[in-house]
Motif scaffolding. Structure first.
Motif, PDB file in Angstrom:
ATOM      1  N   ALA A  57     -57.504  -3.094 -24.773  1.00 32.00           N
ATOM      2  CA  ALA A  57     -58.718  -3.701 -25.236  1.00 32.00           C
ATOM      3  C   ALA A  57     -58.898  -4.797 -25.854  1.00 32.00           C
ATOM      4  O   ALA A  57     -59.762  -5.788 -25.530  1.00 32.00           O
ATOM      5  N   VAL A  58     -57.586  -5.425 -26.319  1.00 31.38           N
ATOM      6  CA  VAL A  58     -57.432  -6.914 -26.960  1.00 31.38           C
ATOM      7  C   VAL A  58     -56.999  -7.663 -25.843  1.00 31.38           C
ATOM      8  O   VAL A  58     -57.146  -8.922 -25.951  1.00 31.38           O
ATOM      9  N   LEU A  59     -56.027  -7.151 -24.956  1.00 27.75           N
ATOM     10  CA  LEU A  59     -55.229  -8.208 -24.084  1.00 27.75           C
ATOM     11  C   LEU A  59     -56.003  -8.758 -22.977  1.00 27.75           C
ATOM     12  O   LEU A  59     -55.863  -9.889 -22.742  1.00 27.75           O
ATOM     13  N   GLN A  60     -57.075  -8.130 -22.572  1.00 31.60           N
ATOM     14  CA  GLN A  60     -58.006  -8.539 -21.608  1.00 31.60           C
ATOM     15  C   GLN A  60     -58.581  -9.751 -22.064  1.00 31.60           C
ATOM     16  O   GLN A  60     -58.408 -10.830 -21.281  1.00 31.60           O
ATOM     17  N   PRO A  61     -59.249  -9.807 -23.101  1.00 31.02           N
ATOM     18  CA  PRO A  61     -60.038 -11.012 -23.296  1.00 31.02           C
ATOM     19  C   PRO A  61     -59.080 -12.013 -23.751  1.00 31.02           C
ATOM     20  O   PRO A  61     -59.253 -13.220 -23.651  1.00 31.02           O
ATOM     21  N   LEU A  62     -57.922 -11.627 -24.379  1.00 35.20           N
ATOM     22  CA  LEU A  62     -56.814 -12.817 -24.666  1.00 35.20           C
ATOM     23  C   LEU A  62     -56.393 -13.378 -23.435  1.00 35.20           C
ATOM     24  O   LEU A  62     -55.989 -14.692 -23.418  1.00 35.20           O
ATOM     25  N   LEU A  63     -56.003 -12.563 -22.452  1.00 35.39           N
ATOM     26  CA  LEU A  63     -55.691 -13.265 -21.156  1.00 35.39           C
ATOM     27  C   LEU A  63     -56.383 -14.268 -20.571  1.00 35.39           C
ATOM     28  O   LEU A  63     -56.293 -15.135 -20.003  1.00 35.39           O
ATOM     29  N   MET A  64     -57.953 -13.634 -20.575  1.00 44.13           N
ATOM     30  CA  MET A  64     -58.909 -14.742 -20.064  1.00 44.13           C
ATOM     31  C   MET A  64     -58.903 -15.759 -20.881  1.00 44.13           C
ATOM     32  O   MET A  64     -59.217 -16.933 -20.087  1.00 44.13           O
ATOM     33  N   ILE A  67     -56.315 -18.172 -19.651  1.00 42.86           N
ATOM     34  CA  ILE A  67     -56.731 -18.891 -18.464  1.00 42.86           C
ATOM     35  C   ILE A  67     -57.761 -19.906 -18.764  1.00 42.86           C
ATOM     36  O   ILE A  67     -57.565 -21.062 -18.143  1.00 42.86           O
ATOM     37  N   PHE A  68     -58.746 -19.711 -19.423  1.00 47.49           N
ATOM     38  CA  PHE A  68     -59.783 -20.567 -19.546  1.00 47.49           C
ATOM     39  C   PHE A  68     -59.324 -21.793 -20.494  1.00 47.49           C
ATOM     40  O   PHE A  68     -59.882 -23.030 -20.050  1.00 47.49           O
ATOM     41  N   VAL A  69     -58.628 -21.757 -21.341  1.00 46.91           N
ATOM     42  CA  VAL A  69     -57.920 -22.940 -22.147  1.00 46.91           C
ATOM     43  C   VAL A  69     -57.098 -23.636 -20.968  1.00 46.91           C
ATOM     44  O   VAL A  69     -57.456 -25.033 -20.906  1.00 46.91           O
ATOM     45  N   GLY A  70     -56.340 -23.083 -20.008  1.00 48.86           N
ATOM     46  CA  GLY A  70     -55.762 -24.047 -19.113  1.00 48.86           C
ATOM     47  C   GLY A  70     -56.507 -24.729 -18.306  1.00 48.86           C
ATOM     48  O   GLY A  70     -56.376 -25.974 -17.853  1.00 48.86           O
ATOM     49  N   VAL A  71     -57.634 -24.060 -17.608  1.00 50.54           N
ATOM     50  CA  VAL A  71     -58.584 -24.722 -16.709  1.00 50.54           C
ATOM     51  C   VAL A  71     -59.672 -25.458 -17.361  1.00 50.54           C
ATOM     52  O   VAL A  71     -59.651 -26.706 -16.613  1.00 50.54           O
ATOM     53  N   PHE A  72     -60.393 -24.974 -18.262  1.00 55.78           N
ATOM     54  CA  PHE A  72     -61.516 -25.655 -18.797  1.00 55.78           C
ATOM     55  C   PHE A  72     -61.261 -26.401 -19.870  1.00 55.78           C
ATOM     56  O   PHE A  72     -61.977 -27.600 -20.164  1.00 55.78           O
ATOM     57  N   SER A  73     -60.131 -26.550 -20.732  1.00 57.83           N
ATOM     58  CA  SER A  73     -59.788 -27.410 -21.763  1.00 57.83           C
ATOM     59  C   SER A  73     -58.854 -28.383 -21.576  1.00 57.83           C
ATOM     60  O   SER A  73     -59.208 -29.485 -21.478  1.00 57.83           O
ATOM     61  N   TYR A  74     -57.794 -28.097 -20.720  1.00 57.88           N
ATOM     62  CA  TYR A  74     -57.012 -29.302 -20.342  1.00 57.88           C
ATOM     63  C   TYR A  74     -57.232 -29.741 -19.007  1.00 57.88           C
ATOM     64  O   TYR A  74     -56.912 -31.016 -18.842  1.00 57.88           O
ATOM     65  N   LEU A  75     -57.843 -29.150 -17.983  1.00 61.13           N
ATOM     66  CA  LEU A  75     -57.995 -29.634 -16.631  1.00 61.13           C
ATOM     67  C   LEU A  75     -59.519 -30.254 -16.943  1.00 61.13           C
ATOM     68  O   LEU A  75     -59.551 -31.385 -16.422  1.00 61.13           O
ATOM     69  N   ALA A  86     -59.589 -22.354 -27.575  1.00 57.24           N
ATOM     70  CA  ALA A  86     -59.212 -20.980 -27.330  1.00 57.24           C
ATOM     71  C   ALA A  86     -60.009 -20.213 -28.228  1.00 57.24           C
ATOM     72  O   ALA A  86     -60.554 -19.072 -27.620  1.00 57.24           O
ATOM     73  N   LEU A  87     -60.506 -20.553 -29.505  1.00 57.25           N
ATOM     74  CA  LEU A  87     -61.304 -19.480 -30.327  1.00 57.25           C
ATOM     75  C   LEU A  87     -62.771 -19.701 -29.701  1.00 57.25           C
ATOM     76  O   LEU A  87     -63.527 -18.909 -29.629  1.00 57.25           O
ATOM     77  N   PHE A  88     -63.388 -20.947 -29.484  1.00 58.89           N
ATOM     78  CA  PHE A  88     -64.592 -20.932 -28.544  1.00 58.89           C
ATOM     79  C   PHE A  88     -64.634 -20.023 -27.381  1.00 58.89           C
ATOM     80  O   PHE A  88     -65.619 -19.650 -27.185  1.00 58.89           O
ATOM     81  N   ALA A  89     -63.918 -19.979 -26.685  1.00 59.58           N
ATOM     82  CA  ALA A  89     -63.504 -19.160 -25.526  1.00 59.58           C
ATOM     83  C   ALA A  89     -63.611 -17.848 -25.885  1.00 59.58           C
ATOM     84  O   ALA A  89     -64.647 -17.089 -25.569  1.00 59.58           O
ATOM     85  N   TYR A  90     -62.919 -17.630 -26.826  1.00 60.69           N
ATOM     86  CA  TYR A  90     -62.469 -16.037 -27.073  1.00 60.69           C
ATOM     87  C   TYR A  90     -63.836 -15.504 -27.666  1.00 60.69           C
ATOM     88  O   TYR A  90     -64.251 -14.235 -27.625  1.00 60.69           O
ATOM     89  N   THR A  91     -64.602 -16.308 -28.600  1.00 64.90           N
ATOM     90  CA  THR A  91     -65.577 -15.794 -29.340  1.00 64.90           C
ATOM     91  C   THR A  91     -67.081 -15.479 -28.196  1.00 64.90           C
ATOM     92  O   THR A  91     -67.744 -14.631 -28.722  1.00 64.90           O
ATOM     93  N   ALA A  92     -66.900 -16.135 -26.962  1.00 64.51           N
ATOM     94  CA  ALA A  92     -67.732 -15.805 -26.247  1.00 64.51           C
ATOM     95  C   ALA A  92     -67.361 -14.681 -25.148  1.00 64.51           C
ATOM     96  O   ALA A  92     -68.037 -13.730 -24.866  1.00 64.51           O
ATOM     97  N   LEU A  93     -66.057 -14.559 -25.044  1.00 61.34           N
ATOM     98  CA  LEU A  93     -65.495 -13.577 -24.231  1.00 61.34           C
ATOM     99  C   LEU A  93     -65.565 -12.455 -24.690  1.00 61.34           C
ATOM    100  O   LEU A  93     -65.532 -11.316 -23.792  1.00 61.34           O
ATOM    101  N   LEU A  94     -65.347 -12.166 -26.034  1.00 62.61           N
ATOM    102  CA  LEU A  94     -65.488 -10.874 -26.586  1.00 62.61           C
ATOM    103  C   LEU A  94     -66.705 -10.078 -26.382  1.00 62.61           C
ATOM    104  O   LEU A  94     -66.856  -8.921 -25.753  1.00 62.61           O
ATOM    105  N   PRO A  95     -67.917 -10.692 -26.670  1.00 64.54           N
ATOM    106  CA  PRO A  95     -69.135 -10.096 -26.218  1.00 64.54           C
ATOM    107  C   PRO A  95     -69.396  -9.935 -24.667  1.00 64.54           C
ATOM    108  O   PRO A  95     -70.053  -8.954 -24.178  1.00 64.54           O
ATOM    109  N   TRP A  96     -68.951 -10.938 -23.937  1.00 66.98           N
ATOM    110  CA  TRP A  96     -69.126 -10.907 -22.619  1.00 66.98           C
ATOM    111  C   TRP A  96     -68.341  -9.757 -21.834  1.00 66.98           C
ATOM    112  O   TRP A  96     -68.817  -8.981 -21.084  1.00 66.98           O
TER     113      TRP A  96
END
Length: 280
Positions: A57-64, A67-75, A86-96
């Motif tokens: 339940a925790v691992l799924q949004p953490l893994l996403m 991935i988002f950090v690598g693609v959308f933050s660095y690239l 990372a925190l910006f993405a996780y805060t949205a991925l949790l309700p999503w």
């Protein structure tokens, strides 16, 4: 000589009382034990015979998030409004994740329990509701992980966090509305279940999950906010990352759309319930 009145039986068309919400809600309360039992069963079955159990339940949004950090933050160098991406993405991925998991699973809840529906009577909405409750359980576990992530990035948990309670309630209500509509539609049109993963992904890109709401042009924003998930995710970031009360306009859009949709969704579901056992 007195004439005895004969009892008259009135046969109404199927589903004629579909709009009597008070009766339906009382009946649902009478089946509260079944709702609780199936919800607990739903949670336990999901992680049965898995090595990590509820950690998923925790691992799924953490893994996403990774991935988002690598693609959308660095690239892609996506802005994160001053917060660690990372925190910006996780805060949205949790309700999503709550939304996508609950709606995807609830859509097939009636079709997947055909034998139960055709043999035993109970309020059929119990089935999609149990999937929403199970996903809410996962969401709460993920929320604990989010607090730990905030501590890692030295983002304080402020008094504004109490505003998260009505926002989560609003999110749950919206998810329930979509789950009722999609599960009832899936009974008649099996294409809904096939198309649901694609529809969920489309809604994700139409929500500020990987980008901030501020990137949406002002001219588009009134239409964009008709998607309640957009206002809800923005409210999550306001409360948790900025430590302030949620911006009123996006949250107002979400509340109005949800308040209008939920009773309509429930009415449609109850109307479809009358012939559900024959169609499913």
């Amino acid at each position: 000589m007195a004439v005895r009145a004969e009892a008259v039986t009135i046969i109404r068309p199927a589903g004629s009382a579909w709009s009597n919400f008070a009766v339906h809600l009382r009946e649902l309360a009478d089946y509260g034990d079944l709702l609780r039992t199936l919800s607990v069963h739903r949670i336990s079955v999901r992680y049965r015979q898995t090595v990590l159990g509820v950690v998923w339940a925790v691992l799924q949004p953490l893994l996403m998030m990774a991935i988002f950090v690598g693609v959308f933050s660095y690239l892609a160098r996506m802005p994160s409004e001053g917060s660690p991406y990372a925190l910006f993405a996780y805060t949205a991925l949790l309700p999503w994740t709550f939304f996508s998991t609950a709606v995807t699973n609830a859509t097939g809840s009636l079709v997947n329990h055909t034998q139960l529906i055709t043999k035993v009577y109970f309020p059929r909405e119990i089935l999609p509701v149990t999937y929403v409750i199970a996903s809410l359980f996962d969401f709460l576990l993920g929320l604990v992980a989010l607090i730990g992530l905030m501590m890692w990035f030295n983002v304080p948990v402020t008094a504004a966090s109490w505003h998260l309670v009505p926002v989560v309630a609003l999110l749950t209500a919206w998810i329930l509305a979509v789950a009722l509509l999609s599960s009832a539609a899936q009974v008649r049109w099996r294409d809904i279940g096939v198309a649901m993963p694609l529809l969920v992904q489309i809604v994700m890109f139409a929500s500020p999950v990987i980008y901030p709401l501020g990137l949406v042009p002002a001219a588009w924003r009134p239409w964009y906010l008709l998607n309640p998930i957009a206002g809800i995710i923005n409210s999550f970031r306001d409360i948790l990352l900025r430590g302030v009360q949620p911006e009123p306009l996006p949250l107002l859009y979400a509340a109005i759309v949800t308040a209008c949709t939920l009773p309509v969704a429930y009415a449609i579901f109850k109307r479809a319930e009358a012939t559900m056992a024959d169609v499913v």
